[in-house]
Design a protein around this motif. Sequence first.
Motif, PDB file in Angstrom:
ATOM      1  N   LYS A  26       0.803  -0.807   0.571  1.00 28.44           N
ATOM      2  CA  LYS A  26      -0.179   0.453   0.168  1.00 28.44           C
ATOM      3  C   LYS A  26       0.616   1.477   0.271  1.00 28.44           C
ATOM      4  O   LYS A  26       0.476   2.319  -0.927  1.00 28.44           O
ATOM      5  N   ALA A  27       2.464   0.929   0.579  1.00 30.37           N
ATOM      6  CA  ALA A  27       2.541   2.738   0.301  1.00 30.37           C
ATOM      7  C   ALA A  27       3.936   1.854   1.853  1.00 30.37           C
ATOM      8  O   ALA A  27       3.751   0.879   2.265  1.00 30.37           O
ATOM      9  N   ILE A  28       5.317   2.892   1.223  1.00 23.68           N
ATOM     10  CA  ILE A  28       6.121   3.158   1.580  1.00 23.68           C
ATOM     11  C   ILE A  28       6.317   4.306   2.166  1.00 23.68           C
ATOM     12  O   ILE A  28       6.369   5.889   1.592  1.00 23.68           O
ATOM     13  N   ARG A  29       6.599   4.325   3.924  1.00 24.57           N
ATOM     14  CA  ARG A  29       6.853   5.766   4.043  1.00 24.57           C
ATOM     15  C   ARG A  29       8.336   5.778   5.461  1.00 24.57           C
ATOM     16  O   ARG A  29       8.636   4.611   6.054  1.00 24.57           O
ATOM     17  N   ILE A  30       8.665   6.798   5.871  1.00 30.15           N
ATOM     18  CA  ILE A  30       9.187   7.114   6.859  1.00 30.15           C
ATOM     19  C   ILE A  30       8.669   8.054   7.918  1.00 30.15           C
ATOM     20  O   ILE A  30       7.481   8.898   7.611  1.00 30.15           O
ATOM     21  N   HIS A  31       9.180   8.317   9.421  1.00 24.41           N
ATOM     22  CA  HIS A  31       8.217   9.261  10.153  1.00 24.41           C
ATOM     23  C   HIS A  31       9.199  10.812   9.430  1.00 24.41           C
ATOM     24  O   HIS A  31      10.006  10.576   9.303  1.00 24.41           O
TER      25      HIS A  31
END
Length: 113
Positions: A26-31
């Motif tokens: 669904k997604a690749i994310r980082i803080h």
Amino acid sequence: MSTESDIVLSGPFQVADGSGRQHDAKAIRIHDEGYGIIDVYVDFARALDGGHKDAALLRGIVERLRALGYKGPDFGLGDAGLQESRLIVLEAPEEFTAFAKQHGWKNLAEDFD
């Protein structure tokens, strides 16, 4: 498990595991900020059934990041306690920092230099 402080690096995409089975990410994310080491969160539509350690799946995620402009070595799997049935957490190498900064990530450790 997204928060308003996350930076989404990639929207939905498909990635194959070692058996050739496709998984919908669904997604690749980082803080948006952190101290040095960056954890990369990859959210999946369905449970991975142990796919966290599948080398082909992990390589496919890194290849997606390379297609988005990341230049550097492969990632390692993050802490085992962070992994969930629909989430893979990767520990990014130091070379990932420049890419993350291009997307708005802030290294809080720099405030103390």
